[in-house]
Design a protein around this motif. Structure first.
Motif: not given
Length: 150
Positions: A8-23, A88-97
Motif C-alpha cells: 500500500v502506497f500514497k499518491l497525493g490524497d489517495g491510497w493505492y496498492a500493487g501486487n507484491i509479486m510485481n515488486i 515508480f516514485i510514490v509519496d509514501e509506502v504504508r504497509e503490506v496487506l
C-alpha cells in the motif's frame, strides 16, 4: 480461495496498492539522471547495483500532481513490468496487506486514473485503497520509450 499480498502506497490524497509479486524492492530516493525528450512523467534513470532503471513519477502519470523531492516519506518502488524493472516514485509506502478474493471489491465508476490500470478496491482502516496492476501502467508506446533509455 486465493491469497494475495499488496504493498500500500500514497499518491497525493489517495491510497493505492500493487501486487507484491510485481515488486522487487522499495528504496529511498536516489539521484536521478535526467534523459531529454521523454514524456514528462519519465523523470530519468538511476543505476542500482549496476542496472540502469527508468524512473517514473506515478503522480504525474496519473495527473495527480508531482512528487515532493524534499519529503522524508517519498520512496521508489522497483517493480517488474514486462520482465524489466521500473522505479515508480510514490509519496509514501504504508504497509503490506494480505487479501483474499472475497476482500477485493469492484472498480468504482469514478476514479482519477484509467480503469485499465485498476484490478479492484479494498477497504483498509476506514480508507478505500485502489489496487493497481503495475504491469499495465504503461502503454505499448511508453514501454518502447523506456526500452530505448534503459
Amino acid at each position: 480461495m486465493a491469497d494475495y499480498q499488496y504493498v500500500v502506497f500514497k499518491l497525493g490524497d489517495g491510497w493505492y496498492a500493487g501486487n507484491i509479486m510485481n515488486i522487487r524492492e522499495i528504496i529511498k530516493p536516489m539521484a536521478i539522471t535526467r534523459v531529454p525528450n521523454n514524456p514528462s512523467f519519465i523523470e530519468g534513470i538511476i543505476k542500482l547495483r549496476g542496472e540502469v532503471i527508468p524512473v517514473l513519477d506515478l503522480k504525474k502519470r496519473f495527473k495527480l500532481g508531482t512528487y515532493d523531492e524534499n519529503s522524508q516519506h517519498t520512496r521508489f518502488i522497483i517493480a517488474e513490468t514486462d520482465e524489466k524493472p521500473i522505479a515508480f516514485i510514490v509519496d509514501e509506502v504504508r504497509e503490506v496487506l494480505r487479501l483474499e478474493d472475497k476482500d477485493i471489491g469492484p472498480i468504482p465508476d469514478v476514479v482519477a486514473i484509467g480503469k485499465e490500470y485498476i484490478t479492484g478496491t479494498v477497504e483498509n482502516n476506514g480508507r478505500l485503497v485502489i489496487l493497481l496492476d503495475m504491469a499495465k501502467i504503461l502503454t505499448v508506446d511508453e514501454r518502447e520509450v523506456l526500452a530505448a533509455i534503459s
